[in-house]
Design a protein around this motif. Structure first.
Motif, PDB file in Angstrom:
ATOM      1  N   SER A 146     -80.515 -37.527 -11.704  1.00  0.00           N
ATOM      2  CA  SER A 146     -79.138 -37.117 -11.418  1.00  0.00           C
ATOM      3  C   SER A 146     -79.018 -35.603 -11.301  1.00  0.00           C
ATOM      4  O   SER A 146     -78.037 -35.101 -10.749  1.00  0.00           O
ATOM      5  CB  SER A 146     -78.197 -37.632 -12.514  1.00  0.00           C
ATOM      6  N   LEU A 147     -79.999 -34.859 -11.799  1.00  0.00           N
ATOM      7  CA  LEU A 147     -79.897 -33.400 -11.799  1.00  0.00           C
ATOM      8  C   LEU A 147     -80.443 -32.755 -10.532  1.00  0.00           C
ATOM      9  O   LEU A 147     -79.855 -31.805 -10.022  1.00  0.00           O
ATOM     10  CB  LEU A 147     -80.597 -32.820 -13.031  1.00  0.00           C
ATOM     11  N   GLY A 148     -81.550 -33.248 -10.009  1.00  0.00           N
ATOM     12  CA  GLY A 148     -82.127 -32.672  -8.793  1.00  0.00           C
ATOM     13  C   GLY A 148     -81.157 -32.679  -7.626  1.00  0.00           C
ATOM     14  O   GLY A 148     -80.950 -31.646  -6.975  1.00  0.00           O
ATOM     15  N   MET A 200     -97.903 -36.152 -13.746  1.00  0.00           N
ATOM     16  CA  MET A 200     -97.438 -36.853 -12.580  1.00  0.00           C
ATOM     17  C   MET A 200     -96.298 -36.051 -11.958  1.00  0.00           C
ATOM     18  O   MET A 200     -95.357 -35.686 -12.623  1.00  0.00           O
ATOM     19  CB  MET A 200     -96.949 -38.242 -12.974  1.00  0.00           C
ATOM     20  N   MET A 201     -96.417 -35.734 -10.682  1.00  0.00           N
ATOM     21  CA  MET A 201     -95.358 -35.028  -9.962  1.00  0.00           C
ATOM     22  C   MET A 201     -94.866 -35.934  -8.853  1.00  0.00           C
ATOM     23  O   MET A 201     -95.649 -36.567  -8.181  1.00  0.00           O
ATOM     24  CB  MET A 201     -95.876 -33.727  -9.364  1.00  0.00           C
ATOM     25  N   ARG A 202     -93.556 -35.977  -8.682  1.00  0.00           N
ATOM     26  CA  ARG A 202     -92.956 -36.793  -7.641  1.00  0.00           C
ATOM     27  C   ARG A 202     -92.016 -35.938  -6.820  1.00  0.00           C
ATOM     28  O   ARG A 202     -91.165 -35.262  -7.368  1.00  0.00           O
ATOM     29  CB  ARG A 202     -92.150 -37.906  -8.296  1.00  0.00           C
ATOM     30  N   VAL A 203     -92.159 -35.947  -5.508  1.00  0.00           N
ATOM     31  CA  VAL A 203     -91.217 -35.259  -4.641  1.00  0.00           C
ATOM     32  C   VAL A 203     -90.067 -36.215  -4.414  1.00  0.00           C
ATOM     33  O   VAL A 203     -90.267 -37.323  -3.941  1.00  0.00           O
ATOM     34  CB  VAL A 203     -91.870 -34.855  -3.300  1.00  0.00           C
ATOM     35  N   LEU A 204     -88.860 -35.765  -4.761  1.00  0.00           N
ATOM     36  CA  LEU A 204     -87.715 -36.647  -4.710  1.00  0.00           C
ATOM     37  C   LEU A 204     -86.965 -36.579  -3.394  1.00  0.00           C
ATOM     38  O   LEU A 204     -86.457 -37.566  -2.922  1.00  0.00           O
ATOM     39  CB  LEU A 204     -86.761 -36.310  -5.852  1.00  0.00           C
ATOM     40  N   GLN A 205     -86.853 -35.393  -2.818  1.00  0.00           N
ATOM     41  CA  GLN A 205     -86.138 -35.276  -1.558  1.00  0.00           C
ATOM     42  C   GLN A 205     -86.476 -33.962  -0.917  1.00  0.00           C
ATOM     43  O   GLN A 205     -86.962 -33.063  -1.564  1.00  0.00           O
ATOM     44  CB  GLN A 205     -84.629 -35.381  -1.767  1.00  0.00           C
ATOM     45  N   GLY A 206     -86.217 -33.853   0.362  1.00  0.00           N
ATOM     46  CA  GLY A 206     -86.402 -32.585   1.052  1.00  0.00           C
ATOM     47  C   GLY A 206     -86.962 -32.788   2.431  1.00  0.00           C
ATOM     48  O   GLY A 206     -87.326 -33.884   2.829  1.00  0.00           O
ATOM     49  N   GLY A 207     -87.008 -31.713   3.171  1.00  0.00           N
ATOM     50  CA  GLY A 207     -87.543 -31.738   4.523  1.00  0.00           C
ATOM     51  C   GLY A 207     -89.025 -31.449   4.501  1.00  0.00           C
ATOM     52  O   GLY A 207     -89.578 -30.985   3.524  1.00  0.00           O
ATOM     53  N   ARG A 208     -89.683 -31.707   5.608  1.00  0.00           N
ATOM     54  CA  ARG A 208     -91.113 -31.475   5.713  1.00  0.00           C
ATOM     55  C   ARG A 208     -91.349 -29.998   5.951  1.00  0.00           C
ATOM     56  O   ARG A 208     -90.781 -29.417   6.854  1.00  0.00           O
ATOM     57  CB  ARG A 208     -91.699 -32.294   6.859  1.00  0.00           C
ATOM     58  N   THR A 209     -92.152 -29.382   5.101  1.00  0.00           N
ATOM     59  CA  THR A 209     -92.513 -27.978   5.227  1.00  0.00           C
ATOM     60  C   THR A 209     -93.999 -27.851   4.944  1.00  0.00           C
ATOM     61  O   THR A 209     -94.611 -28.757   4.359  1.00  0.00           O
ATOM     62  CB  THR A 209     -91.744 -27.106   4.211  1.00  0.00           C
ATOM     63  N   PRO A 210     -94.614 -26.729   5.321  1.00  0.00           N
ATOM     64  CA  PRO A 210     -96.022 -26.536   4.965  1.00  0.00           C
ATOM     65  C   PRO A 210     -96.253 -26.641   3.460  1.00  0.00           C
ATOM     66  O   PRO A 210     -97.254 -27.177   3.017  1.00  0.00           O
ATOM     67  CB  PRO A 210     -96.331 -25.130   5.479  1.00  0.00           C
ATOM     68  N   LEU A 211     -95.288 -26.153   2.667  1.00  0.00           N
ATOM     69  CA  LEU A 211     -95.399 -26.246   1.216  1.00  0.00           C
ATOM     70  C   LEU A 211     -95.499 -27.695   0.772  1.00  0.00           C
ATOM     71  O   LEU A 211     -96.369 -28.066  -0.006  1.00  0.00           O
ATOM     72  CB  LEU A 211     -94.196 -25.577   0.552  1.00  0.00           C
ATOM     73  N   LEU A 212     -94.618 -28.558   1.302  1.00  0.00           N
ATOM     74  CA  LEU A 212     -94.649 -29.969   0.924  1.00  0.00           C
ATOM     75  C   LEU A 212     -95.905 -30.656   1.427  1.00  0.00           C
ATOM     76  O   LEU A 212     -96.491 -31.476   0.733  1.00  0.00           O
ATOM     77  CB  LEU A 212     -93.418 -30.688   1.453  1.00  0.00           C
ATOM     78  N   PHE A 243     -78.440 -21.894   0.599  1.00  0.00           N
ATOM     79  CA  PHE A 243     -79.896 -21.997   0.521  1.00  0.00           C
ATOM     80  C   PHE A 243     -80.399 -23.207   1.289  1.00  0.00           C
ATOM     81  O   PHE A 243     -79.733 -24.247   1.355  1.00  0.00           O
ATOM     82  CB  PHE A 243     -80.358 -22.109  -0.938  1.00  0.00           C
ATOM     83  N   LEU A 244     -81.569 -23.092   1.838  1.00  0.00           N
ATOM     84  CA  LEU A 244     -82.286 -24.206   2.439  1.00  0.00           C
ATOM     85  C   LEU A 244     -83.232 -24.716   1.355  1.00  0.00           C
ATOM     86  O   LEU A 244     -84.137 -23.996   0.920  1.00  0.00           O
ATOM     87  CB  LEU A 244     -83.080 -23.739   3.658  1.00  0.00           C
ATOM     88  N   VAL A 245     -82.995 -25.919   0.869  1.00  0.00           N
ATOM     89  CA  VAL A 245     -83.781 -26.474  -0.229  1.00  0.00           C
ATOM     90  C   VAL A 245     -84.955 -27.250   0.356  1.00  0.00           C
ATOM     91  O   VAL A 245     -84.767 -28.267   1.019  1.00  0.00           O
ATOM     92  CB  VAL A 245     -82.921 -27.367  -1.148  1.00  0.00           C
ATOM     93  N   ASP A 246     -86.175 -26.747   0.104  1.00  0.00           N
ATOM     94  CA  ASP A 246     -87.383 -27.395   0.611  1.00  0.00           C
ATOM     95  C   ASP A 246     -87.571 -28.770  -0.003  1.00  0.00           C
ATOM     96  O   ASP A 246     -87.937 -29.717   0.678  1.00  0.00           O
ATOM     97  CB  ASP A 246     -88.622 -26.547   0.318  1.00  0.00           C
ATOM     98  N   ALA A 247     -87.340 -28.869  -1.317  1.00  0.00           N
ATOM     99  CA  ALA A 247     -87.552 -30.149  -1.998  1.00  0.00           C
ATOM    100  C   ALA A 247     -87.028 -30.080  -3.417  1.00  0.00           C
ATOM    101  O   ALA A 247     -86.761 -29.000  -3.951  1.00  0.00           O
ATOM    102  CB  ALA A 247     -89.038 -30.506  -2.030  1.00  0.00           C
ATOM    103  N   SER A 248     -86.916 -31.247  -4.014  1.00  0.00           N
ATOM    104  CA  SER A 248     -86.674 -31.381  -5.437  1.00  0.00           C
ATOM    105  C   SER A 248     -87.832 -32.210  -5.967  1.00  0.00           C
ATOM    106  O   SER A 248     -88.061 -33.315  -5.493  1.00  0.00           O
ATOM    107  CB  SER A 248     -85.344 -32.100  -5.677  1.00  0.00           C
ATOM    108  N   VAL A 249     -88.592 -31.634  -6.887  1.00  0.00           N
ATOM    109  CA  VAL A 249     -89.731 -32.353  -7.454  1.00  0.00           C
ATOM    110  C   VAL A 249     -89.468 -32.626  -8.926  1.00  0.00           C
ATOM    111  O   VAL A 249     -88.732 -31.898  -9.583  1.00  0.00           O
ATOM    112  CB  VAL A 249     -91.069 -31.576  -7.284  1.00  0.00           C
TER     113      VAL A 249
END
Length: 192
Positions: free
Chosen positions: A55-57, A1-13, A69-75
Motif C-alpha cells: 500500500s505504500l509504494g 528477495m527483491m520484487r519490482v512492483l510497478q514502473g516503466g521499462r528503463t535500462p536500470l530495470l 517526478f518520473l518514477v522508474d519503479a517501486s521495488v
C-alpha cells in the motif's frame, strides 16, 4: 528477495531484472509537464517482499508523480541490510535523481534501513532528516520523533528514508518536495 512492483521499462530495470532474476511489470506513461527528475521507491517490508499487498509504494509513486517526478519503479525488499543496500546502490548506479525508501526506520531489531542507507551515502544531509521528523511531530505524530531515518547524497542521487506508515509518507512527501527540488537542482548544476 527483491520484487519490482510497478514502473516503466528503463535500462536500470532491465539491468536489475537481469542481474537479480526478477520480473518487471511494464507500463507506459505520458508526461506533458517538465520532469522534476527521475525517482525510484524502495519499500522495506518482509510481507510485501514475499508477495503481500503493497500500500505504500503506490502512494509514494502517486505523490512523486504529482510533484513532477518520473518514477522508474517501486521495488520491495526484505528488512535486510544487504538487500536494502543493493536496492539503493542499483538506483544510484542507474542514475536516478531521488531514491525514497519507506519503512524500517523504527527501533525494532529488523529496522535496519538507516544503517543500510548510511553505508551508501557519501554525505549525510541531517537537515532533511530533522525537517521530516519535525514536520511529523507538528502534524501530531508522536512516532515521528522516534524515526531514525536518514537522508543524504550518494554520487549525484538524493537518498531519503521515510517511516512506513501512510500518514508519515503523506507528511514526509509534503515536507520533502521543496527540499528535494533544491538539492536535485544544485546537484545537476541548475541552481547556483
Amino acid at each position: 528477495m527483491m520484487r519490482v512492483l510497478q514502473g516503466g521499462r528503463t535500462p536500470l530495470l532491465d539491468t536489475a531484472a537481469e542481474v537479480l532474476g526478477i520480473d518487471a511489470t511494464v507500463s507506459t506513461m505520458e508526461i506533458d509537464a517538465p520532469v522534476a527528475g527521475r525517482a525510484l521507491v524502495v519499500v522495506v517490508d518482509d510481507r510485501t517482499a514475499h508477495g503481500g499487498v503493497d500500500s505504500l509504494g503506490p502512494l509514494v509513486t502517486e505523490l512523486l508523480t504529482e510533484a513532477g517526478f518520473l518514477v522508474d519503479a517501486s521495488v520491495s525488499v526484505q528488512a535486510d541490510e544487504v538487500e536494502i543496500r543493493n536496492a539503493l546502490n542499483t538506483a544510484v548506479i542507474g542514475g536516478v535523481d531521488l531514491v525514497i525508501s519507506v519503512g524500517g526506520t523504527g527501533m525494532s531489531p529488523r529496522d535496519v534501513t538507516p544503517e543500510a542507507t548510511s553505508q551508501v551515502l557519501d554525505r549525510e544531509l541531517t537537515g532533511i532528516s530533522e525537517a521530516l521528523r519535525s514536520s511529523g511531530r507538528v502534524a501530531g505524530s508522536l512516532d515521528a520523533g522516534l524515526s531514525r531515518g536518514v537522508a543524504g547524497i550518494s554520487g549525484s542521487t538524493l537518498v531519503v528514508n521515510l517511516p512506513g506508515t501512510r500518514a508519515a509518507v503523506r507528511d514526509g512527501m509534503a515536507t520533502l518536495g521543496p527540499l528535494a527540488s533544491k538539492v536535485i537542482g544544485e546537484l545537476s548544476g541548475l541552481v547556483d
